[in-house]
Design an enzyme around this catalytic site. Structure first.
Site, PDB file in Angstrom:
ATOM      1  N   GLY A  92     -24.120 -29.937 -15.426  1.00 52.00           N
ATOM      2  CA  GLY A  92     -24.233 -28.680 -14.662  1.00 52.00           C
ATOM      3  C   GLY A  92     -23.929 -27.467 -15.515  1.00 52.00           C
ATOM      4  N   SER A 122     -22.622 -25.471  -9.650  1.00 52.37           N
ATOM      5  CA  SER A 122     -23.320 -26.206 -10.720  1.00 52.37           C
ATOM      6  C   SER A 122     -23.588 -27.645 -10.334  1.00 52.37           C
ATOM      7  CB  SER A 122     -22.518 -26.173 -12.030  1.00 52.37           C
ATOM      8  OG  SER A 122     -22.225 -24.878 -12.407  1.00 52.37           O
ATOM      9  N   ILE A 137     -32.529 -22.054  -6.126  1.00 54.75           N
ATOM     10  CA  ILE A 137     -31.929 -20.722  -5.970  1.00 54.75           C
ATOM     11  C   ILE A 137     -32.202 -19.842  -7.182  1.00 54.75           C
ATOM     12  CG2 ILE A 137     -30.160 -21.587  -4.407  1.00 54.75           C
ATOM     13  CD1 ILE A 137     -28.185 -21.575  -6.739  1.00 54.75           C
ATOM     14  N   GLY A 138     -33.169 -20.257  -7.973  1.00 51.95           N
ATOM     15  CA  GLY A 138     -33.500 -19.477  -9.161  1.00 51.95           C
ATOM     16  C   GLY A 138     -33.105 -20.202 -10.426  1.00 51.95           C
ATOM     17  N   GLY A 197     -24.582 -23.833 -14.277  1.00 55.45           N
ATOM     18  CA  GLY A 197     -24.508 -22.520 -13.620  1.00 55.45           C
ATOM     19  C   GLY A 197     -23.189 -21.795 -13.781  1.00 55.45           C
ATOM     20  N   GLU A 198     -22.105 -22.449 -13.416  1.00 58.69           N
ATOM     21  CA  GLU A 198     -20.809 -21.755 -13.517  1.00 58.69           C
ATOM     22  C   GLU A 198     -20.260 -21.696 -14.947  1.00 58.69           C
ATOM     23  OE1 GLU A 198     -22.104 -22.815 -10.464  1.00 58.69           O
ATOM     24  OE2 GLU A 198     -20.481 -21.681  -9.594  1.00 58.69           O
ATOM     25  N   GLY A 251     -34.265 -23.131 -11.258  1.00 58.60           N
ATOM     26  CA  GLY A 251     -35.343 -23.996 -11.728  1.00 58.60           C
ATOM     27  C   GLY A 251     -35.250 -25.410 -11.203  1.00 58.60           C
TER      28      GLY A 251
END
Lengths: 213, 324, 764
Positions: free
Chosen positions: C718, C529, C487-488, C720-721, C490
């Site tokens: 993780g 994440s 989703i971007g 992301g968040e 990687g």
């Protein structure tokens, strides 16, 4: 120049003497005539170019150095023609209202939003899209810089970012960081990769310079 | 969702005027505002009349009396980077540079920036407001944080242009071509308040085109600029802004032009504040008096009284920074 | 378990977990800065996003949406629209087959695809398929709908008033308030030397990914292929099959590229079902992508929240009480609006009470938005902590360091596998120059500098199920087969790096097959994440299994015990005698079989322990005291997400999280018109997301790696968040430090600041 009555009714702008389908082609020669004569007033005025709603007209469109003959409707944007008629889907629709920059292309070397450009307005101009930065199968310098510096995440705004960077570097080959930020401020990146985008543009300036040498 | 329309691109001004005089015709310069309006269904259009082939509407040139003529199709980017404009008319250069985004400035024109339709979210949105065909102004009792504190009445839009306030401050004159020939309109008289007509923003009649703007010779020693405040760092319209041109001679203000953006349906010249300044030294007391004069008569709506503070702040900031 | 996304509770593992793999020590590939393996596709324009798909004979569709905040369809007339040029099909609630319950996967599907009761602006009324998109959109305008307009509610307060318009049977409460308690709050407050109390609000934010939501649907007889811009092809897969009542085996969902989601693309949209229905009735492929405007109202949001916080502490900073009462609205349909979790778990505190209340309102439904609930919580909790520090005369970093828990108090006091919270505070402060910054003398001018900090944790760190397949070809190159979308973040790159780490295959010799329900294996949608900690270990397990098979073959051929062999690059080498080696390509068994297949599954999380990423953000701002203009000039993010997989994309994700935090702090806010209930800023001019000029160039990432060997086989938790939770609160704290004004309501615009300065002046 007189409007002649036609079946299209009130507000119709059909022009006498020139068939609708043929007029854009004929204008090209007329326009050349003006340029040769030097002044606008000295030359006989060419008739206005006209196109009716829903009626495709011929357009000669120059994209990435190649000439395309397409039939377009007046309301078709350059973005639509590039993607849906020519299959050049590298140029992305993001908002289709000039608010995100994903559809940025170069028109005569200048970065513009293809979503706010009517295809008919691109007549006689050279359009460069992300596909046009490629050197065969090889990435161009600006494209390479974005890969090396990770100037993206989802990649959807990336073609627009790369084209904006390309447009910036053509005007200003060695921009400062402040100039980069301002130059790239017409392209949203919702993933927020701006820091890497800035670095990519810095790198692109270096790569482009070394390529020219 | 662009609706269907016909497209005409005349190559002479005469033809352009003729096409624009037809019912349902709309002018296309850079197209950046027009296409957005059409997409949003702000008004109906039968034909789009593109002005882009009109060569005489392009370019910047000197006038015989030392001023500058700017063709209406000159892009905002060209204005922002024009060395003469930056030097002699910084308010205009800064106004052009602060508008929209780089790509929009590459495409958008001076004429278009002056004549663009308001950005009021009711006007642009799916609301049948007074400026369209509706009965009332939704902003009056609605979401009015971005709306006018001066000159509102039947409609509370603010004028969106960043170049128009500078042009008013610089006492520019517009040339307008129409079915009856050409006429000159000072920018200070170009815009129309809702009290006069809430369905249009300027004096252009059907079929008329703004063809150029002529700037008079810049007064010697003038200090000028444009200071814009907004929510985002770029690509945003003014919450409030100030275009100014001030001449200080012998320690006294000889001439002052202060025009606000983002606070009224037209570029809002604060003549009272100018009066307060003229003939005075730019000391703290004078600045304070000018600040008060600038906000006198403001009629804020429920959510936009902050604009009064922004106007105070910007007038003070600008005047304080001018060398005495 | 935190209430997150669509995954609730325990999920069965796909197959039995792979054998133990020892934790990595030094790594050769993992953790390095590696440009993305699909970078070429993304910058050349050759990547085909769902929006780019052009199929032969394809139709284009558009949806007619309700223009009112609350209404009922009384009558609908499509006769004029049907006659419009290019129109091939029109769907309404009356169309055969269109009466589909929504959501099919919910226990109580109370509504349908074209529900006649329209509960918010944007609800689906009809859909058109035509030869071109413009024709479809023209036809929408020709559909005549008679609506019965109903009174509407926009706020929690209005929705709970007696006699308020009701959205669903059973009233406007989504559920009874969720209350959590431990210890004795009253006692905790009475023991405190200092108590701070304040109410905070966060504005509703919209995800607006760059690629709008949409699908292409194509039938081949009774088999359906869907290309969807999604974070999880398998989530779409299940919903489509259930909604259309066809076997999952007859549905294939492909989502190779996608232009951002941030949680708004974790689930199947109505548009996907509508595209499939239109494709069925026209017997042609149908492309249905929303307009940008539609994405503002109909594809989710971060719900608006109001949070009342009360904190009590001893003179030395020891927390004695935390109360966190939150209300919010997930809009017109069931969606989470809770925020309290982090407030009950981030700091050591014996006496805690929280409550979350969620009500229906006539506005667009919420969807999970990057760390749902957590940035809102941080906005309130971390500003309150700052105020408490000031009250106690303590440094904000010191106050936080004083209250570091080693266990998850909210989750049965189980110990964390690792906690880098203290290290994030210390190392972040060092990298930021915190002590020097806070000790500075404030200048006289109107532009004031300020410095702020905020801490955070994230309540999820992956888990089963996930299955990944790695195939070793006879020439030593590899195919990596995984269900996850990239989703971007990687994903393709770091998953390849994991395989490369285990097998020594260079990245350019790894082919990737992913995000296709027809050819890859199940994994949960990429959100929360979870992709690194869920799918990464499965990839490692798959590669591990291939390696085991390869070594076994080699051992036979080399006539050496398998324990003695190791894989080193393209060779199998004896650990005892390095002259004994065999090239991978030369392994006869591999040549015979042509391929070695390894299937890796994600094992369960460690029993009795909690895996949690932590982060602390530091912000520097400049505030103009005259105009209220705020500039964020510097950010430092100290992240404990365990071992970074790819430091290049790890940093990029953190930068992205910071920028999203700037959006919450500074610019983003959905505005609903109080008169009509309609959103007035459903476009990118009026709904303002940060641009290149709203973010500082000076952003720094400090990766705190506590060397977690228990969390999973990658040591990663993780990113992301945790990259976005604390940012907005750190900025708000920096603003308070700069000008002494606490901004309780997001976003911090010049509008807000001017109003606060005016109030301050009034108070004197």
């Amino acid at each position: 120049m007189d409007d002649h009555p036609c079946k299209h009714g009130d507000g119709c702008t059909c022009h006498s003497g020139v068939s609708r389908r043929g007029f854009l082609g004929s204008i090209t020669t007329a326009a050349a005539g003006i340029a040769a004569s030097g002044t606008l007033t000295a030359a006989p005025a060419p008739p206005p170019e006209k196109a009716q709603p829903d009626e495709p007209v011929k357009l000669q469109l120059s994209v990435n150095g190649r000439t395309h003959k397409v039939l377009v409707e007046p309301r078709w944007t350059l973005l639509y023609v590039l993607r849906d008629q020519l299959g050049l889907t590298g140029t992305k629709p993001g908002c289709e209202r000039g608010e995100c920059g994903a559809c940025t292309v170069l028109i005569d070397g200048v970065a513009r939003y293809s979503c706010l450009t009517l295809a008919l307005e691109a007549k006689g101009k050279e359009v460069t899209t992300i596909e046009g930065l490629m050197k065969g199968e090889e990435l161009g310098a600006t494209q390479r810089a974005f890969v090396e510096e990770d100037g993206y995440q989802c990649g959807y705004c990336t073609p627009g970012q790369v084209m904006a960077a390309e447009g910036l570097l053509r005007v200003n080959p060695r921009p400062s960081m402040e100039e980069i930020r301002h130059g790239m401020s017409g392209n949203l990146c919702r993933c927020g990769a701006y820091v890497h985008i800035f670095k990519s543009v810095e790198k692109a300036a270096v790569l482009s310079a070394s390529e020219k040498r | 969702m662009l609706p269907n329309f016909a497209y005409v691109r005349p190559s002479t001004l005469v033809d352009a005027v003729k096409e624009l005089a037809k019912p349902g015709a709309a002018a296309h310069a850079g197209g950046t505002d027009l296409i957005g309006c059409l997409r949003d269904g702000v008004f109906d259009t039968k034909s789009v009349v593109s002005l882009t082939a009109l060569k005489e509407l392009h370019g910047v040139s000197a006038t015989p009396d030392g001023g500058l003529r700017i063709g209406a199709l000159t892009t905002l980017a060209e204005i922002a980077r024009h060395p003469e404009i930056a030097k002699l008319y910084p308010a205009l250069a800064q106004g052009a540079a602060s508008a929209a985004s780089p790509q929009l400035r590459n495409q958008g024109t001076l004429g278009g920036n002056i004549c663009q339709r308001p950005r009021c979210w009711y006007f642009r949105g799916d609301f049948d407001c007074a400026r369209k065909n509706g009965e009332f102004c939704y902003a009056e009792n609605g979401e009015n944080r971005y709306h006018a504190i001066f000159g509102g009445e039947t409609c509370h839009i603010v004028h969106p242009s960043d170049t128009a306030p500078a042009l008013v401050a610089l006492e520019a004159v517009a040339t307008v071509a129409g079915p009856n020939g050409k006429r000159k309109v000072p920018l200070g008289k170009f815009f129309v308040l809702p009290a006069v007509d809430h369905k249009r923003e300027n004096v252009l009649a059907k079929g008329e085109i703004l063809t150029e703007v002529v700037l008079p010779k810049a007064p010697e020693g003038a200090r000028g600029g444009y200071r814009k405040m907004r929510v985002r760092g770029v690509w945003d319209f003014a919450l409030a802004g100030l275009a100014y041109s001030v001449v200080v001679k012998g320690g006294k203000v000889e001439r002052a032009r202060l025009v606000l953006s983002g606070v009224a349906p037209i570029p809002w010249r604060v003549a009272e504040a100018e009066k307060v300044l003229t003939g005075k030294a730019l000391d703290a007391a004078t600045v304070k008096a000018a600040v008060e004069a600038a906000v006198a008569g403001a009629k804020p709506l429920a959510e936009n009284a902050y604009k009064i503070d922004l106007v105070r702040a910007v007038v003070e900031e600008v005047l304080t920074a001018i060398p005495k | 378990m935190v209430e997150l996304y669509w995954l609730q509770g325990a999920v069965p593992e796909t197959t039995k977990p792979s054998p133990e793999m020892p934790p990595w020590k030094e790594t050769a590939v993992v953790g390095k800065r590696v440009p993305r393996v699909d970078g070429y596709d993304r910058v050349s324009g050759s990547a085909v996003y769902p929006r780019d798909i052009l199929l032969p004979d394809m139709l284009h569709a558009a949806i007619l949406r309700c223009p009112h905040a609350h209404a009922k369809v009384k009558k609908i007339d499509v006769s004029a629209a049907e006659k419009m040029p290019g129109v091939r099909a029109i769907l309404t609630a009356q169309s055969p087959g269109a009466d589909i319950p929504w959501f099919p996967r919910r226990d109580k599907p109370s509504t349908s695809i074209f529900d006649q009761h329209l509960r918010c602006e944007g609800d689906e009324v009809a859909a058109v398929a035509a030869d071109t998109l413009l024709q479809a959109q023209d036809a929408l305008k020709a559909i005549k709908v008679q609506y019965e307009e109903l009174p509407f509610v926009l706020s929690v307060e209005e929705a709970l008033k007696e006699g308020a318009p009701v959205l669903h049977e059973g009233g406007n409460r989504v559920a009874p308030p969720a209350v959590y308690e431990r210890g004795d709050l009253k006692k905790g407050l009475s023991e405190a030397d200092a108590v701070v109390e304040r109410t905070y609000t966060t504005a509703c934010e919209i995800h607006v990914p760059m690629e709008v939501h949409g699908s292409v649907a194509k039938w081949d007889g009774n088999r359906l292929t869907v290309w969807d811009s999604t974070q999880g092809v398998f989530a779409v897969h299940e919903t489509v099959a259930e909604a259309l009542k066809i076997p999952m085996a007859n549905v294939r969902v492909i989502g190779h590229y996608m232009g951002g989601g941030f949680g708004s693309k974790l689930e199947c949209g109505k548009y996907t079902i509508i595209a499939a229905l239109l494709a069925k009735v026209t017997a042609r492929p149908v492309k249905l992508f929303l307009t940008r405007e539609e994405t503002f109202t109909m594809t989710g949001n971060r719900p608006p929240n109001k949070m009342s916080v009360r904190l009590g502490a001893k003179k030395d900073g020891t927390l004695t009480a935390i109360e966190f009462l939150s209300t919010g609205t997930g809009g017109a349909y069931p969606a989470s609006a809770t925020t309290s979790f982090m407030a009950t778990d981030l700091y050591l505190c014996p006496n805690v009470k929280s409550s979350d209340e969620n009500v229906f309102t006539n506005a667009g439904r919420a969807r999970p938005f990057r760390a749902p609930g957590f940035p809102q919580c941080a906005w309130a909790l971390e500003q309150a902590m700052d105020e408490l520090a000031a009250r106690l005369g303590m440094d904000p970093v010191e106050l936080r360091l004083k209250n570091i828990p080693k266990t998850s108090q909210r989750r049965g006091n189980q110990p964390y596998t690792s906690t880098g919270l203290a290290d994030c505070l210390r190392e972040g402060a060092k990298a930021f120059g915190w002590n020097e910054a806070r000790a500075r003398k404030k200048p006289d001018g109107p532009v004031k500098k300020g410095f702020g900090v905020a801490a955070s944790l994230w309540g999820y760190a992956g888990g089963p199920p996930s299955t990944v397949i790695v195939k070793l070809f006879s020439d030593g190159s590899v195919n990596l087969n995984m269900g996850a979308a990239d989703i971007g973040t990687g994903t393709k790159t770091f998953m390849s790096m994991i395989v490369s780490e285990e097998l020594g295959v260079p990245l350019e010799k790894i082919q990737i097959e992913h995000a296709d329900t027809g050819t890859t294996q199940y994994t949960a949608p990429s959100g929360g994440s979870k992709t690194v900690p869920s799918d990464g270990p499965a990839a490692r397990a798959a590669a591990w299994e291939v390696k085991k098979k390869l070594l076994a073959l080699a051992a036979e051929e080399m006539k050496l015990p398998v324990e003695e062999l190791m894989l080193s690059g393209a060779e199998i080498v004896s650990t005892k005698d390095s002259t004994k080696k065999l090239a991978v390509k030369a392994v006869k068994g591999l040549e015979r079989q042509q391929v070695l297949v390894g299937v890796g599954t994600r094992g369960p999380n460690p029993e009795g322990k909690i895996v949690t990423p932590f982060a602390v953000h530091f912000a520097e701002v400049e505030v103009d005291e005259r105009t209220g203009e705020v500039r964020v000039t510097r950010l430092v993010a100290a992240q404990d997400s365990g071992r970074p997989m790819n430091r290049l994309t790890y940093d990029c994700q953190v930068f992205g999280g910071l920028v999203m935090g700037i959006g919450l702090a500074r610019t983003e806010e959905r505005v609903l018109d109080r008169q009509t209930g309609k959103m007035v800023n459903a476009n990118w001019h009026d709904y303002k997301i940060p641009t290149a000029l709203d973010v500082p160039v000076d952003q720094k990432v400090v990766a705190v790696d506590p060397g977690d060997t228990e969390c999973n086989a990658t040591g990663a938790k993780g990113i992301g968040e945790p990259a976005t939770i604390a940012t907005a609160a750190a900025i708000a704290n920096a603003v308070a430090d700069a000008v002494g004004v606490r901004v309780v309501d997001s976003p911090i615009t010049p509008i807000r600041m001017s109003q606060l300065f005016r109030e301050r002046q009034k108070k004197g």
